[in-house]
Design an enzyme around this catalytic site. Structure first.
Site, PDB file in Angstrom:
ATOM      1  N   ARG A  86      37.068  46.692  32.183  1.00  0.00           N
ATOM      2  CA  ARG A  86      35.559  46.332  32.400  1.00  0.00           C
ATOM      3  C   ARG A  86      35.049  47.618  32.466  1.00  0.00           C
ATOM      4  NH1 ARG A  86      33.915  44.726  36.431  1.00  0.00           N
ATOM      5  NH2 ARG A  86      35.758  44.327  37.662  1.00  0.00           N
ATOM      6  N   TYR A 216      37.840  43.945  24.889  1.00  0.00           N
ATOM      7  CA  TYR A 216      38.626  43.600  26.317  1.00  0.00           C
ATOM      8  C   TYR A 216      37.919  42.410  26.909  1.00  0.00           C
ATOM      9  CZ  TYR A 216      39.938  43.427  31.201  1.00  0.00           C
ATOM     10  OH  TYR A 216      40.400  43.002  32.504  1.00  0.00           O
ATOM     11  N   LYS A 225      32.657  36.807  33.300  1.00  0.00           N
ATOM     12  CA  LYS A 225      31.900  37.699  34.353  1.00  0.00           C
ATOM     13  C   LYS A 225      30.289  37.556  33.658  1.00  0.00           C
ATOM     14  CE  LYS A 225      35.579  38.868  36.308  1.00  0.00           C
ATOM     15  NZ  LYS A 225      35.628  38.110  37.621  1.00  0.00           N
ATOM     16  N   HIS A 245      32.144  34.953  42.866  1.00  0.00           N
ATOM     17  CA  HIS A 245      33.467  35.557  42.381  1.00  0.00           C
ATOM     18  C   HIS A 245      34.332  35.271  43.400  1.00  0.00           C
ATOM     19  CE1 HIS A 245      35.704  39.414  41.093  1.00  0.00           C
ATOM     20  NE2 HIS A 245      36.143  38.288  40.465  1.00  0.00           N
ATOM     21  N   SER A 267      38.098  42.310  42.344  1.00  0.00           N
ATOM     22  CA  SER A 267      38.936  42.324  41.240  1.00  0.00           C
ATOM     23  C   SER A 267      40.450  42.802  41.862  1.00  0.00           C
ATOM     24  CB  SER A 267      38.436  43.135  40.115  1.00  0.00           C
ATOM     25  OG  SER A 267      37.152  42.672  39.770  1.00  0.00           O
ATOM     26  N   CYS A 269      42.850  42.102  43.614  1.00  0.00           N
ATOM     27  CA  CYS A 269      43.207  42.090  45.243  1.00  0.00           C
ATOM     28  C   CYS A 269      44.021  40.966  45.398  1.00  0.00           C
ATOM     29  CB  CYS A 269      41.922  42.068  45.812  1.00  0.00           C
ATOM     30  SG  CYS A 269      41.206  43.783  46.179  1.00  0.00           S
ATOM     31  N   THR A 272      44.422  35.430  42.440  1.00  0.00           N
ATOM     32  CA  THR A 272      45.374  34.554  41.685  1.00  0.00           C
ATOM     33  C   THR A 272      46.511  34.281  42.565  1.00  0.00           C
ATOM     34  OG1 THR A 272      44.703  35.520  39.598  1.00  0.00           O
ATOM     35  CG2 THR A 272      46.433  33.866  39.470  1.00  0.00           C
ATOM     36  N   ASN A 273      47.090  35.026  43.105  1.00  0.00           N
ATOM     37  CA  ASN A 273      48.271  34.864  44.095  1.00  0.00           C
ATOM     38  C   ASN A 273      47.997  34.056  45.152  1.00  0.00           C
ATOM     39  OD1 ASN A 273      49.743  36.713  42.370  1.00  0.00           O
ATOM     40  ND2 ASN A 273      49.862  38.402  43.949  1.00  0.00           N
ATOM     41  N   ASP A 294      38.966  32.408  40.297  1.00  0.00           N
ATOM     42  CA  ASP A 294      38.215  33.722  40.035  1.00  0.00           C
ATOM     43  C   ASP A 294      36.610  33.115  40.278  1.00  0.00           C
ATOM     44  OD1 ASP A 294      37.990  36.399  39.460  1.00  0.00           O
ATOM     45  OD2 ASP A 294      37.117  35.871  37.481  1.00  0.00           O
ATOM     46  N   ARG A 385      46.676  41.811  30.843  1.00  0.00           N
ATOM     47  CA  ARG A 385      46.304  40.423  31.508  1.00  0.00           C
ATOM     48  C   ARG A 385      47.350  39.260  30.668  1.00  0.00           C
ATOM     49  NH1 ARG A 385      41.932  40.113  35.186  1.00  0.00           N
ATOM     50  NH2 ARG A 385      41.488  42.109  35.598  1.00  0.00           N
ATOM     51  N   GLY A 510      53.371  34.638  49.976  1.00  0.00           N
ATOM     52  CA  GLY A 510      53.270  33.127  50.496  1.00  0.00           C
ATOM     53  C   GLY A 510      53.107  33.259  52.094  1.00  0.00           C
TER      54      GLY A 510
HETATM   55  C1  OXD Z   1      37.752  40.910  37.473  1.00  0.00           C
HETATM   56  C2  OXD Z   1      38.448  39.666  36.836  1.00  0.00           C
HETATM   57  O1  OXD Z   1      37.727  42.079  36.933  1.00  0.00           O
HETATM   58  O2  OXD Z   1      38.724  38.666  37.071  1.00  0.00           O
HETATM   59  O3  OXD Z   1      37.169  40.755  38.439  1.00  0.00           O
HETATM   60  O4  OXD Z   1      39.063  40.017  35.467  1.00  0.00           O
HETATM   61 MN    MN Z   2      37.418  38.400  39.004  1.00  0.00          MN
END
Ligand code: OXD
Ligand code: MN
Length: 601
Positions: A86, A216, A225, A245, A267, A269, A272-273, A294, A385, A510
């Site tokens: 971004r 991108y 976004k 977010h 972003s 951090c 997703t995990n 997200d 990604r 975990g």
């Molecule tokens: C971000 C994303 O940049 O989710 O926050 O891709």
């Molecule tokens: Mn994001």
């Protein structure tokens, strides 16, 4: 100019799903008259259309076929090396006045910006196909759901939008033929992918986005976004809901109790995990389910906050993803996935730093150059990604399509902080929680172009995504709190605190279940905590650390408050608020003073 997106000519029955809404047709014809494409392709998101577009993308090198035995229906896309993240410096909020965009956004005057963009778009689709993508954000029957159209000259965008949104007929049906219905207008053109002609512009009052010069995902999948957060946050304020977010996850106890939690992290951090967490063996019978990874759209119902995930796919960071860090993500991306900017092995598989097993002896890096483990360069770009459908996730929550959303018991804020911020603590109340969100900070990552590892304030993880004045956004949070009779509890977490040796104190992944369990205990009003100047802190025995190999000193450090560090932290809060000017609500200034006073002897 090199021809980046030559036209394609579909057989009959493909590319002719023209919408019935006259307002949409007028707009499409206006953009076509400006961009002068070779032809218009009306997308319906069908399997047949998708197969056709994949075949054309392979012919035109937009996609590279991967080993279909190893990773079925997966493809690799390489973006231009100048176009990998971004671009916040080229992202604009174009409100009539600068004040409406506020101090955290780049502002540009709408009329001039439209004129500049029209100049750039004039004839830009010559020799190209113009795709018209109808899409829907949110479940089919949700009051929160929004319809958007994206016009693009990129096949990669069409293929990705089909994964990331509910695309085609379902969106047309939701919109209907009322020419006055609300829908988002999105225009994207690759132009010549030149950073000097790269602009991501939002016109909140017109519900319009124009993005040029980039391919991108974060800049061009306009649903994400741009609509779901920047335009979404603007609409949310005017319509009385929240666009955040945040990931959304469900926590199921062995007894069958269930809570939903929404969490905001900047972003890259680990959202997703966290959203796909698998509890350690000690937590037998506990289960985490994913609603979203997200973005959360939330509204008040019966005094409670309910959330939906507006998206239909995950656009996640690949490096570091492994069966150790995120087995559910690995299973999700084993098939039907578009990879962007990862490495390609000699046997047609994908590879990245942090994947399980040894690195390949030879591969092609994300640019397509030869790579060996001795190479100085990374094989996969740090912001490479995956784009994968939510349906691929083995832990997908059962209520993902529930229109009313899922009730949120807790909101978590978190950032990447090497020092100062404890592993977890709870805000005293909603307004204090808003303060925790407003003063959140994190060390920067590769998700946005620019320096990595610098601490920057990122309120509610929305710094790059709030589509209006951040002071009004804080006030909106405070106002929502007044309407909530049963508000979620608010917490702050930090998985990234380091010891004196520079090593992480907390194992993360975990094991974050242990923190989540305390949060759920607090929601059920049965978790222990001690009052501290920053909020309610667990004492070491309030956290379930059984069967975890962690030193007692490390736990003390993780939960400790260093008064000198906090003096600096509070000064940094003040500096941040001062940098925003007079827009910070009085209530948050008061919260800061109270925090400072709680540290006085
Ligand atoms: C971000 C994303 O940049 O989710 O926050 O891709
Ligand atoms: Mn994001």
């Amino acid at each position: 100019m090199k021809n980046l997106a030559p036209a394609i000519f579909p057989p009959k029955g493909i590319g002719d799903a023209k919408p019935g809404n006259a307002a949409v047709l007028d707009w499409v014809h206006e953009i076509a008259a400006l961009t002068e494409p070779e032809n218009i392709f009306w997308c319906d998101g069908s399997d047949r259309e998708n197969e056709f577009l994949i075949a054309e993308s392979l012919k035109q090198n937009v996609l590279i076929e991967l080993n279909q035995k190893k990773v079925p229906r997966c493809y690799l896309h390489r973006s231009d090396p100048n176009d990998v993240a971004r671009v916040e410096q080229f992202t604009f909020v174009c409100t009539p006045t600068k004040e409406e965009a506020g101090p955290t956004n780049n502002w540009s005057e709408p009329r001039e910006t439209y004129a500049k963009l029209r100049g750039l778009l004039k004839g830009a689709m010559h020799g190209r196909t113009m795709f018209v993508i109808p899409y829907m954000m949110g479940p089919a029957d949700s009051p929160l759901t929004k319809v958007g159209f994206e016009i693009t000259d990129s096949k990669y965008v069409v293929l990705s939008m089909r994964i990331m949104t509910r695309m085609g007929e379902i969106a047309l049906k939701r919109l209907g033929n009322d020419p006055h219905a609300e829908w988002n207008r999105g225009v994207h053109s690759l132009l010549d992918v030149n950073p000097e002609r790269r602009f991501i512009c939002h016109f909140p009052q017109d519900n319009t986005i124009i993005s040029v010069g980039s391919g991108y995902g974060g800049n061009v999948l306009l649903s994400k976004k741009c609509l779901a957060l920047r335009i979404g946050s603007y609409l949310a304020r005017t319509q009385g809901w929240m666009a955040e977010h945040m990931l959304i996850l469900g926590v199921e106890s062995p007894e069958g109790g269930k809570h939903y939690v929404a969490a905001a992290f900047p972003s890259a951090c680990g959202k997703t995990n966290f959203a796909m967490l698998i509890p350690p063996a000690h937590f037998k019978g506990w289960k985490i389910t994913t609603v979203g990874d997200d973005i959360a759209w939330m509204r008040i119902r019966d005094g409670r906050l309910y959330a939906v995930n507006p998206e239909n796919g995950y656009f996640g960071v690949v490096p570091g993803t492994s069966y150790k860090s995120n087995p559910n993500a690995m299973r999700s991306i084993a098939h039907d996935t578009i990879y962007t900017n990862v490495a390609l092995t000699d046997d047609g598989d994908v590879w990245w730093e942090g994947k399980d097993g040894p690195p390949p002896a030879h591969a092609f890096d994300w640019r397509g150059d030869d790579w060996t483990p001795e190479s100085k360069e990374k094989a996969a770009h740090p912001n490479s990604r995956f784009t994968t459908p939510v349906r691929n996730n083995p832990a997908l929550d059962f209520d993902i399509e529930k229109g009313e959303g899922v009730p949120i018991s807790a909101i978590i804020f978190g950032g990447r902080r090497s020092d100062t911020v404890p592993l977890v603590y709870q805000a005293f109340d909603w307004n204090h929680g808003v303060y925790l969100g407003a003063t959140m900070a994190s060390e920067t990552t590769a998700a946005a172009a620019g320096a990595v590892g610098r601490v920057r304030r990122d309120p509610m993880a929305m710094l790059p995504f709030c589509g209006y004045n951040i002071g009004d956004y804080f006030q909106h949070w405070l106002d929502m709190g007044k309407r909530l009779t049963n508000p979620p509890l608010i917490f702050n977490v930090n998985w990234f605190r380091k010891g004196a040796d520079g090593k992480f104190l907390w194992p993360g992944f975990g094991e974050n279940m242990r923190v989540l369990k305390w949060i759920i205990d607090r929601c059920e009003r049965n978790g222990g905590a001690v009052e501290s100047p920053v909020g309610w802190l667990p004492s070491p025995h309030d956290l379930d650390l059984a069967e975890l190999d962690i030193d007692h000193n490390a736990v003390d450090e993780l939960l400790g408050l260093d008064h000198e560090e906090w003096k600096k932290e509070i000064a940094a809060h003040k500096e941040f608020f001062d940098s925003l000017g007079r827009i910070v609500p009085e209530e948050l200034q008061k919260q800061r003073e109270q925090l400072a006073a709680r540290f006085e002897p």
